[in-house]
Design an enzyme around this catalytic site. Structure first.
Site, PDB file in Angstrom:
ATOM      1  N   GLU A 433     -18.048  22.587 -55.195  1.00 43.88           N
ATOM      2  CA  GLU A 433     -18.077  23.691 -56.159  1.00 43.88           C
ATOM      3  C   GLU A 433     -18.119  25.054 -55.478  1.00 43.88           C
ATOM      4  O   GLU A 433     -18.864  25.956 -55.874  1.00 43.88           O
ATOM      5  CB  GLU A 433     -19.255  23.535 -57.125  1.00 43.88           C
ATOM      6  CG  GLU A 433     -19.172  22.266 -57.963  1.00 43.88           C
ATOM      7  CD  GLU A 433     -20.281  22.148 -58.999  1.00 43.88           C
ATOM      8  OE1 GLU A 433     -21.215  22.978 -58.996  1.00 43.88           O
ATOM      9  OE2 GLU A 433     -20.227  21.208 -59.822  1.00 43.88           O
ATOM     10  N   GLU A 509     -18.274  14.290 -59.357  1.00 46.08           N
ATOM     11  CA  GLU A 509     -19.619  14.524 -59.886  1.00 46.08           C
ATOM     12  C   GLU A 509     -19.532  14.371 -61.392  1.00 46.08           C
ATOM     13  O   GLU A 509     -18.743  15.070 -62.045  1.00 46.08           O
ATOM     14  CB  GLU A 509     -20.117  15.923 -59.498  1.00 46.08           C
ATOM     15  CG  GLU A 509     -21.606  16.135 -59.692  1.00 46.08           C
ATOM     16  CD  GLU A 509     -22.076  17.436 -59.018  1.00 46.08           C
ATOM     17  OE1 GLU A 509     -21.804  17.604 -57.809  1.00 46.08           O
ATOM     18  OE2 GLU A 509     -22.696  18.269 -59.694  1.00 46.08           O
TER      19      GLU A 509
END
Length: 815
Positions: A433, A509
């Protein structure tokens, strides 16, 4: 499109004080002195440190501290959580005193006999900004707290005299968005070798060909030569199977030069036993270095044969067999033990994940301990090793972004060289991220990291976790990696699969469901970011964060899109820090994301995943049946099972049978009785097999008043090594032996004998009692007491008492 990688993997383990071995590896675990706070001339050999705290390493200086919700209080904008402006954050890094400067010092004896030897020190990790000194002289530094590194001490050694090894660490404020721990939290070793020896992380093994009849093993060995003499170096590499039988060997000889000498060997092993999830077969390669017929070094490497393949349409294949990845993300902390590495605590986590049906671990968001990967090799887990949570884009004011340009390549090299030969490792992640996803012109950063990966290990694919996946694709970051990880995008798997014909996709994720063990909220419905006055979350497993999904949604996306090769759930265990959704001015200091709570007690969600992932029969019923405030009101009953049909009885009366309904979001993976009217007594769920015959039943009874304490150890026999642990589940029962699921009494503990009480944890994210206290409240009827052995054989007696309850004692044998 498919990507095929065929390799053999290893984990380098040097022999520690092995008989007849010229290599001497000494674990520097005891005899350390520690001082919290900066000190003038802390590196000086003449400094009097007798008043410093005596500690053993691995050591986390913060974990026994008192919780303080102002320690990590900050105003910050967390873009990943959807913040549009700066918000108040508390408990973000666990509300423990992990920031500041700490000094470690240890006396090392090196006799005159060691003159002419090479002396090095190896750190598996030091949190963080490590500066290393020997005898007051600067040896070297390493910024990233998760990296392993080594330094040559030889020029600074006083042979035959006292030597002082000193390490200064500086954990800066605002440097992490979870609990990193602090200190020498991983193992430290001193290695003594001859001037000609296998270099640090000096073996690399691949297998270009594997068949049922033979496996071809390519071994590249780097031998370091510090002498200037013109010696001939002979390398004999022997391969042993899991039974210790030598199955192959090869000899190479060449004239040595000062510096690094590269040896390349190709060895054939007959009928190799493959490493896989069910049978993780391991081999050993023993590198014997000779100079003029004298053994100069012996270095052992554990490895396993296996192939991996990623296919755009068909998913992932291990040894040619299609394998769905059922993975979890794990932070590196061990709950109440903090960041300090412990083999048994790590093993216990993996055992629980294995029981759940999990077959893969993502080391979010940093290089893991060597012990984790060694256990994954032995236990049969697949691993994604992740490098960074930040590149240049700032998530934390003093985060890795400050060091990225200078250190990223060295940190990537250290990670890959250390871990590239583990059979468990199947991919390298270059980031999670990262803020660069949304920035045009940043693909070159991804390319830079990928080039390091391919240079150091061309046998494994690269990946990254993208929460802004569309932007990452548009800005070119996704094009640089082999496997494109989507964080929380189950709705977009098929869309992107159809749009991009060369893209291999998976859930890097997933879910981010949130719950508190044993807590049930009404009405029962899917909720996003609800805020309850008790700072807990319902265990009906319908609560989630705004960017996430309940587990059922990801299950369906994985099943309905077979090209997606798997998922990594956020998270396997609760962890310290990130107490979402109670981030703002609450007593919460640990996460609610875990399938298992911070203490290592299973939440209901564990059984939901187990019923979907495991091949073993699963029958789990919730909630408990102690709701005196809801007599005459609706209390839905859920059943997590992989049996095809089940029937619910309330006080003997049938509430009907249920089967899984693929057309219903909430009933595809759960059996649900929505309209059950609560009355005290018992609920019973009877499961039926495919022939409609009785298979199994579960009964939950309304408990009476708390009466007695019961302790149950996961192991009643532990090793007398000063490190082994027994995890004791402590619960309260009524007079009839029924668990009291709402009990929150205060209990006290005493430990006597050959061990000590290491930590207490109840899994309550809001508890403000120190983990190192000798007392703690139960949380919904349970807590965990962790006992650590001494180095003397004998027994440990644990005594639990308090709150007018019938006390309990348990004996742990230490041998």
């Amino acid at each position: 499109m498919k990507i095929t990688f065929i390799l053999i993997c290893l984990y380098s383990i040097t022999i520690i004080n092995a008989k007849d071995s010229p290599r001497n590896t000494i674990l520097l675990d005891t005899g350390w002195r520690f001082h919290l706070g900066d000190i003038t001339n802390g590196e000086s050999a003449d400094l009097n440190d007798q008043n410093w705290e005596q500690v053993s390493v691995p050591h986390d200086w913060a974990i026994c501290g008192n919780f303080d919700m102002t320690i990590d209080m900050q105003w910050t904008q967390v873009i990943e959580d959807g913040d549009t402006k700066s918000e108040l954050r508390t408990g973000r890094t666990g509300a423990l005193p992990m920031f500041g400067i700490g000094w470690y010092r240890k006396e090392i004896d090196l006799s005159d006999v060691e003159k002419g030897k090479q002396i090095s020190v190896e750190f598996d990790g030091a949190m963080s900004n490590a500066q290393v000194f020997l005898n007051g002289k600067f040896v070297g530094n390493w910024a990233y707290g998760y990296s392993s590194f080594a330094f040559d001490l030889t020029p600074f050694v006083n042979f035959g005299k006292k030597n002082i090894l000193a390490v200064k660490l500086h954990n800066e404020d605002l440097s992490s968005r979870w609990y990193s721990g602090a200190g020498l939290y991983r193992n430290v070793r001193m290695v003594i070798t001859n001037p000609i020896h296998v270099a640090h992380w000096g073996t690399q093994i691949t297998t270009p060909d594997i068949t049922t009849k033979k496996g071809t093993v390519d071994i590249h060995t780097s031998i370091k030569k510090t002498s200037t003499e013109n010696e001939n170096i002979r390398l004999i590499t022997e391969i042993y199977d899991s039974k210790g039988i030598k199955v192959a060997s090869d000899t190479r000889q060449q004239k040595g030069i000062e510096g690094i000498n590269q040896f390349i060997q190709q060895i054939e092993v007959k009928a190799p036993q493959l490493w896989n999830i069910e049978s993780p077969n391991l081999y050993r390669a023993v590198s014997n270095v000779y100079v003029d017929n004298q053994l100069y070094d012996k270095y052992e490497t554990t490895f396993g044969f296996r192939t991996i393949e990623f296919n755009r349409e068909k998913g992932f294949f291990l040894n040619g067999q299609k394998t769905k990845i059922y993975g979890v993300c794990l932070h590196h902390d061990l709950g109440p033990l903090g960041a300090a590495v412990n083999v048994r605590a790590t093993e216990r986590q993996l055992e629980m994940m294995k029981e759940m049906g999990c077959n893969a671990i993502r080391t979010s968001h940093n290089p893991p301990s060597p012990e984790l990967l060694e256990l994954c090799d032995k236990m049969g887990f697949l691993v994604q090793v992740e490098s960074f949570d930040e590149w240049l884009g700032e998530k934390n004011e003093n985060g890795y972004n400050k060091y990225f340009d200078e250190w990223c390549e060295r940190d990537m090299e250290a990670m890959i060289r250390r871990d590239r030969n583990h059979p468990s490792v199947i991919m390298w992640s270059i980031g999670n991220e990262v803020r660069e996803q949304k920035q045009a012109g940043t693909a070159h950063i991804a390319r830079r990291l990928v080039e390091v990966c391919r240079r150091e290990d061309p046998t494994r694919p690269t990946t990254a976790g993208f929460n802004f996946h569309t932007e990452a694709i548009d800005n070119g970051l996704a094009n640089e990696i082999d496997l494109v990880g989507f964080n929380y995008k189950p709705y977009d798997y098929k869309v992107k699969h159809d749009q991009y014909p060369d893209m291999i996709i998976y859930g890097s994720e997933t879910a981010s469901a949130i719950s508190s063990r044993g807590v049930y909220k009404f009405p029962v419905e899917e909720r996003t970011y609800d805020w309850y006055e008790d700072y807990q979350i319902s265990s009906y497993d319908l609560d989630r964060v705004s960017w996430g999904a309940i587990p059922d949604v990801e299950f369906a996306a994985q099943e309905d899109n077979d090209f997606v090769f798997g998922e990594f759930v956020w998270t396997g265990f609760d962890y310290l820090g990130e107490p979402t959704p109670y981030n703002e001015g609450t007593p919460a200091r640990s996460s609610y994301f875990g399938i298992v709570d911070l203490a290592g007690l299973k939440k209901d969600r564990f059984y939901l995943y187990q019923s979907h992932w495991s091949d073993e029969p699963v029958l789990h019923v919730l909630p408990h049946w102690n709701f005196p405030e809801r007599i005459g009101q609706i209390v839905p009953v859920f059943c997590y099972t992989n049996y095809p049909k089940a029937e619910l009885f309330v006080n003997g009366k049938s509430m009907g049978t249920r089967t899984h309904d693929k057309s219903d979001k909430y009933k595809r993976y759960r059996l649900v009785w929505e309209d059950v009217i609560y009355e005290p007594g018992e609920i019973k769920v009877v499961a039926y097999d495919n022939l409609g015959k009785f298979a199994e039943e579960k009964i939950i009874r309304t408990a009476g008043k708390p009466y007695q304490i019961k302790m149950t150890a996961d192991r009643n026999l532990i090793n007398a090594d000063g490190k082994d642990l027994s995890f004791i589940t402590v619960e309260v029962l009524d007079k009839d032996g029924n668990p009291c699921p709402t009990s929150n009494q205060l209990l006290f503990f005493e430990a006597n004998g050959e061990g000590k009480l290491k930590a207490l944890c109840n899994g309550d994210a809001t508890s403000q009692t120190s983990f190192c206290s000798s007392y703690m409240n139960l949380f919904n009827g349970k807590l965990i007491a962790i006992v650590e052995s001494s180095q003397i054989k004998g027994n440990i007696e644990i005594h639990a008492f308090g709150s007018y309850l019938k006390e309990d004692r348990i004996i742990i044998n230490v041998k």
